[in-house]
Design a protein around this motif. Structure first.
Motif, PDB file in Angstrom:
ATOM      1  N   HIS A  50      20.813 -60.232  19.362  1.00 17.16           N
ATOM      2  CA  HIS A  50      20.623 -59.696  18.014  1.00 17.16           C
ATOM      3  C   HIS A  50      19.658 -58.507  18.031  1.00 17.16           C
ATOM      4  O   HIS A  50      19.964 -57.442  17.484  1.00 17.16           O
ATOM      5  N   THR A  51      18.510 -58.680  18.672  1.00 12.87           N
ATOM      6  CA  THR A  51      17.478 -57.641  18.654  1.00 12.87           C
ATOM      7  C   THR A  51      17.957 -56.376  19.361  1.00 12.87           C
ATOM      8  O   THR A  51      17.837 -55.261  18.840  1.00 12.87           O
ATOM      9  N   GLY A  52      18.510 -56.535  20.568  1.00 15.50           N
ATOM     10  CA  GLY A  52      18.996 -55.378  21.294  1.00 15.50           C
ATOM     11  C   GLY A  52      20.163 -54.695  20.604  1.00 15.50           C
ATOM     12  O   GLY A  52      20.310 -53.463  20.677  1.00 15.50           O
ATOM     13  N   SER A  53      20.986 -55.470  19.914  1.00 17.21           N
ATOM     14  CA  SER A  53      22.116 -54.889  19.183  1.00 17.21           C
ATOM     15  C   SER A  53      21.625 -54.085  17.978  1.00 17.21           C
ATOM     16  O   SER A  53      22.151 -52.997  17.688  1.00 17.21           O
ATOM     17  N   ILE A  54      20.642 -54.606  17.283  1.00 14.32           N
ATOM     18  CA  ILE A  54      20.067 -53.882  16.144  1.00 14.32           C
ATOM     19  C   ILE A  54      19.489 -52.553  16.621  1.00 14.32           C
ATOM     20  O   ILE A  54      19.661 -51.503  15.974  1.00 14.32           O
ATOM     21  N   HIS A  55      18.788 -52.567  17.765  1.00 12.72           N
ATOM     22  CA  HIS A  55      18.227 -51.323  18.298  1.00 12.72           C
ATOM     23  C   HIS A  55      19.333 -50.294  18.547  1.00 12.72           C
ATOM     24  O   HIS A  55      19.197 -49.113  18.185  1.00 12.72           O
ATOM     25  N   ARG A  56      20.413 -50.709  19.169  1.00 14.68           N
ATOM     26  CA  ARG A  56      21.488 -49.778  19.504  1.00 14.68           C
ATOM     27  C   ARG A  56      22.239 -49.312  18.253  1.00 14.68           C
ATOM     28  O   ARG A  56      22.668 -48.155  18.170  1.00 14.68           O
ATOM     29  N   TRP A  57      22.416 -50.203  17.303  1.00 16.71           N
ATOM     30  CA  TRP A  57      23.052 -49.859  16.019  1.00 16.71           C
ATOM     31  C   TRP A  57      22.228 -48.808  15.284  1.00 16.71           C
ATOM     32  O   TRP A  57      22.762 -47.788  14.826  1.00 16.71           O
ATOM     33  N   ALA A  58      20.916 -49.040  15.193  1.00 16.17           N
ATOM     34  CA  ALA A  58      20.040 -48.079  14.522  1.00 16.17           C
ATOM     35  C   ALA A  58      20.001 -46.750  15.271  1.00 16.17           C
ATOM     36  O   ALA A  58      19.986 -45.676  14.646  1.00 16.17           O
ATOM     37  N   THR A  59      20.008 -46.809  16.602  1.00 18.64           N
ATOM     38  CA  THR A  59      20.016 -45.579  17.403  1.00 18.64           C
ATOM     39  C   THR A  59      21.210 -44.712  17.037  1.00 18.64           C
ATOM     40  O   THR A  59      21.081 -43.498  16.824  1.00 18.64           O
ATOM     41  N   ALA A  60      22.387 -45.319  16.978  1.00 15.37           N
ATOM     42  CA  ALA A  60      23.605 -44.555  16.686  1.00 15.37           C
ATOM     43  C   ALA A  60      23.553 -43.965  15.284  1.00 15.37           C
ATOM     44  O   ALA A  60      23.928 -42.797  15.076  1.00 15.37           O
ATOM     45  N   MET A  61      23.094 -44.724  14.320  1.00 18.22           N
ATOM     46  CA  MET A  61      23.060 -44.205  12.951  1.00 18.22           C
ATOM     47  C   MET A  61      22.040 -43.088  12.798  1.00 18.22           C
ATOM     48  O   MET A  61      22.307 -42.083  12.123  1.00 18.22           O
ATOM     49  N   ASP A  64      23.300 -39.866  14.422  1.00 19.55           N
ATOM     50  CA  ASP A  64      24.370 -39.213  13.672  1.00 19.55           C
ATOM     51  C   ASP A  64      23.978 -38.892  12.232  1.00 19.55           C
ATOM     52  O   ASP A  64      24.794 -38.319  11.498  1.00 19.55           O
ATOM     53  N   LEU A  65      22.748 -39.266  11.843  1.00 15.37           N
ATOM     54  CA  LEU A  65      22.352 -39.169  10.429  1.00 15.37           C
ATOM     55  C   LEU A  65      23.453 -39.753   9.548  1.00 15.37           C
ATOM     56  O   LEU A  65      23.948 -39.125   8.604  1.00 15.37           O
ATOM     57  N   ALA A  66      23.829 -40.976   9.864  1.00 17.48           N
ATOM     58  CA  ALA A  66      24.980 -41.620   9.236  1.00 17.48           C
ATOM     59  C   ALA A  66      24.804 -41.714   7.718  1.00 17.48           C
ATOM     60  O   ALA A  66      23.813 -42.260   7.238  1.00 17.48           O
ATOM     61  N   PRO A  67      25.764 -41.227   6.952  1.00 22.02           N
ATOM     62  CA  PRO A  67      25.666 -41.334   5.498  1.00 22.02           C
ATOM     63  C   PRO A  67      26.066 -42.701   4.970  1.00 22.02           C
ATOM     64  O   PRO A  67      25.809 -43.027   3.807  1.00 22.02           O
ATOM     65  N   GLN A  68      26.698 -43.507   5.831  1.00 25.53           N
ATOM     66  CA  GLN A  68      27.110 -44.852   5.456  1.00 25.53           C
ATOM     67  C   GLN A  68      26.772 -45.812   6.596  1.00 25.53           C
ATOM     68  O   GLN A  68      26.589 -45.412   7.740  1.00 25.53           O
ATOM     69  N   ARG A  69      26.708 -47.070   6.265  1.00 23.49           N
ATOM     70  CA  ARG A  69      26.378 -48.102   7.247  1.00 23.49           C
ATOM     71  C   ARG A  69      27.464 -48.211   8.307  1.00 23.49           C
ATOM     72  O   ARG A  69      28.654 -48.278   7.993  1.00 23.49           O
ATOM     73  N   TYR A  70      27.062 -48.236   9.580  1.00 23.83           N
ATOM     74  CA  TYR A  70      27.996 -48.512  10.660  1.00 23.83           C
ATOM     75  C   TYR A  70      28.195 -50.026  10.769  1.00 23.83           C
ATOM     76  O   TYR A  70      27.251 -50.808  10.576  1.00 23.83           O
ATOM     77  N   GLU A  71      29.397 -50.427  11.109  1.00 22.29           N
ATOM     78  CA  GLU A  71      29.699 -51.845  11.298  1.00 22.29           C
ATOM     79  C   GLU A  71      29.404 -52.235  12.741  1.00 22.29           C
ATOM     80  O   GLU A  71      30.062 -51.761  13.667  1.00 22.29           O
ATOM     81  N   ARG A  72      28.389 -53.069  12.936  1.00 23.17           N
ATOM     82  CA  ARG A  72      28.013 -53.441  14.308  1.00 23.17           C
ATOM     83  C   ARG A  72      29.144 -54.120  15.053  1.00 23.17           C
ATOM     84  O   ARG A  72      29.301 -53.938  16.260  1.00 23.17           O
ATOM     85  N   ALA A  73      29.930 -54.908  14.336  1.00 27.79           N
ATOM     86  CA  ALA A  73      31.011 -55.656  14.991  1.00 27.79           C
ATOM     87  C   ALA A  73      32.056 -54.730  15.600  1.00 27.79           C
ATOM     88  O   ALA A  73      32.803 -55.141  16.496  1.00 27.79           O
ATOM     89  N   VAL A  79      26.627 -55.534  25.385  1.00 25.70           N
ATOM     90  CA  VAL A  79      25.969 -56.841  25.521  1.00 25.70           C
ATOM     91  C   VAL A  79      26.330 -57.459  26.869  1.00 25.70           C
ATOM     92  O   VAL A  79      27.513 -57.523  27.228  1.00 25.70           O
ATOM     93  N   PRO A  80      25.329 -57.901  27.631  1.00 30.80           N
ATOM     94  CA  PRO A  80      25.632 -58.472  28.953  1.00 30.80           C
ATOM     95  C   PRO A  80      26.396 -59.778  28.858  1.00 30.80           C
ATOM     96  O   PRO A  80      26.262 -60.533  27.882  1.00 30.80           O
ATOM     97  N   GLU A  81      27.194 -60.030  29.875  1.00 30.03           N
ATOM     98  CA  GLU A  81      27.920 -61.291  29.948  1.00 30.03           C
ATOM     99  C   GLU A  81      26.938 -62.448  30.122  1.00 30.03           C
ATOM    100  O   GLU A  81      25.764 -62.250  30.454  1.00 30.03           O
TER     101      GLU A  81
END
Length: 253
Positions: A50-61, A64-73, A79-81
Motif C-alpha cells: 500500500h505505502t509503496g504503491s501510494i508513493h508511485r501513484w503520487a509520483t506519476a500524478m 504529469d500535473l494530473a488534472p484528475q485522479r489516476y486509478e491505481r488499479a 509490486v514484487p512477487e
C-alpha cells in the motif's frame, strides 16, 4: 512557499526519504505475514505494498500535473512477487517521489483530494502518509515508534487540515456541535484546541484547556492519537471522556 510550522514544499519533499528508510529498516527480513494491529485488515506485506504503491501513484500524478485522479488499479506499480524484496522496493520509490515533487512549482494546479488543489498538497501529504505507515510497521514488529517533533507538530495540523475532505468517511458529517472543545497538549509545547460548531469544527494552536483535555509527552504522541495509532487511554485525560471518545470514533480516517 511557506507552509504551517515554517515548512516549505522542498523541505517536505526532502523529509520523505528518511521516513521511508526507517520503514524499510523496520520491515527488512521480517515475516511479511506479520499482522499489522493498527491496520487490522492488513499484514506487513499489504502495508508495504500500500505505502509503496501510494508513493508511485503520487509520483506519476505530480510528474504529469494530473488534472484528475489516476486509478491505481490501472497502473503498473512494479509490486514484487510473493517472496520478493519488499524493503528494497519500498525504498526505491522514495527518490523518484522526492524528485518529482522538487521538480514542480508548488503552486502548480493539479488534482488533489484535499482542499489545496496544488502540487504542494502532495509534498506534505506524502511525508505524513509515510510517517504514519512507518509507525504502523514499527508497531507491528515490536519497535517503539518515535516521531521527530517538528514533523509531528506539522503532522497533527495536517490531520486537522485534511480531515474535512476525507469524503469516503460519512461519519465526518457528524463532527459538529454547540461550541464543545477538545484540547490536545504536549509537554514539549505544541497544543491544539478543537471547537465543534454548528457548521463543523475549527482548530487553533492554543494551550487553553478544553471540555476535555488530552496531555501527552510529545507532539509525536498526539500525532499517533490523531491518526488512531494510539488510544486516548494511553494518555492523561481531563474532563469529558465521552466527548473525546465521540470525536475519536467519528474522526478516524
Amino acid at each position: 512557499m511557506k507552509a504551517v510550522e515554517g515548512w516549505t514544499h522542498v523541505a517536505y519533499a526532502e523529509a520523505i526519504g528518511a521516513e521511508v528508510a526507517r520503514m524499510a529498516k523496520a520491515v527488512r527480513d521480517r515475516n511479511p505475514a506479520t499482522p499489522v494491529r493498527t491496520c487490522p485488515a492488513w499484514d506487513l506485506r499489504e502495508l508495504v505494498v500500500h505505502t509503496g504503491s501510494i508513493h508511485r501513484w503520487a509520483t506519476a500524478m505530480v510528474r504529469d500535473l494530473a488534472p484528475q485522479r489516476y486509478e491505481r488499479a490501472e497502473m503498473d506499480l512494479g509490486v514484487p512477487e510473493l517472496g520478493g524484496n519488499l524493503a528494497a522496493w519500498l525504498e526505491a520509490g522514495a527518490g523518484p517521489l522526492a524528485e518529482a515533487l522538487r521538480g514542480q512549482d508548488p503552486d502548480a494546479p493539479m488534482w488533489a483530494w484535499g482542499g489545496d488543489q496544488r502540487v504542494r498538497f502532495w509534498s506534505r501529504r506524502q511525508l505524513h502518509e509515510s510517517v504514519v505507515h512507518r509507525v504502523d510497521a514499527e508497531l507491528a514488529v515490536g519497535i517503539a515508534p518515535e516521531i521527530d517533533e517538528d514533523v509531528a507538530a506539522d503532522g497533527v495540523t495536517e490531520f486537522l487540515d485534511v480531515l474535512p475532505y476525507a469524503r469516503w468517511r460519512p461519519e465526518l458529517a457528524d463532527l459538529n456541535g454547540g461550541g464543545d472543545t477538545i484540547s490536545w497538549q504536549a509537554d514539549t509545547g505544541p497544543a491544539w484546541l478543537i471547537t465543534l460548531t454548528s457548521e463543523g469544527f475549527r482548530y487553533e494552536r492554543s494551550a487553553a484547556p478544553g471540555d476535555v483535555t488530552v496531555r501527552a509527552a510529545t507532539a509525536g504522541d498526539l500525532m499517533m492519537l490523531a491518526w488512531g495509532r494510539r488510544s486516548h487511554q494511553d494518555y492523561a485525560v481531563e474532563g469529558d471522556v465521552k466527548l473525546l471518545q465521540w470525536w475519536v470514533d467519528r474522526s478516524a480516517i
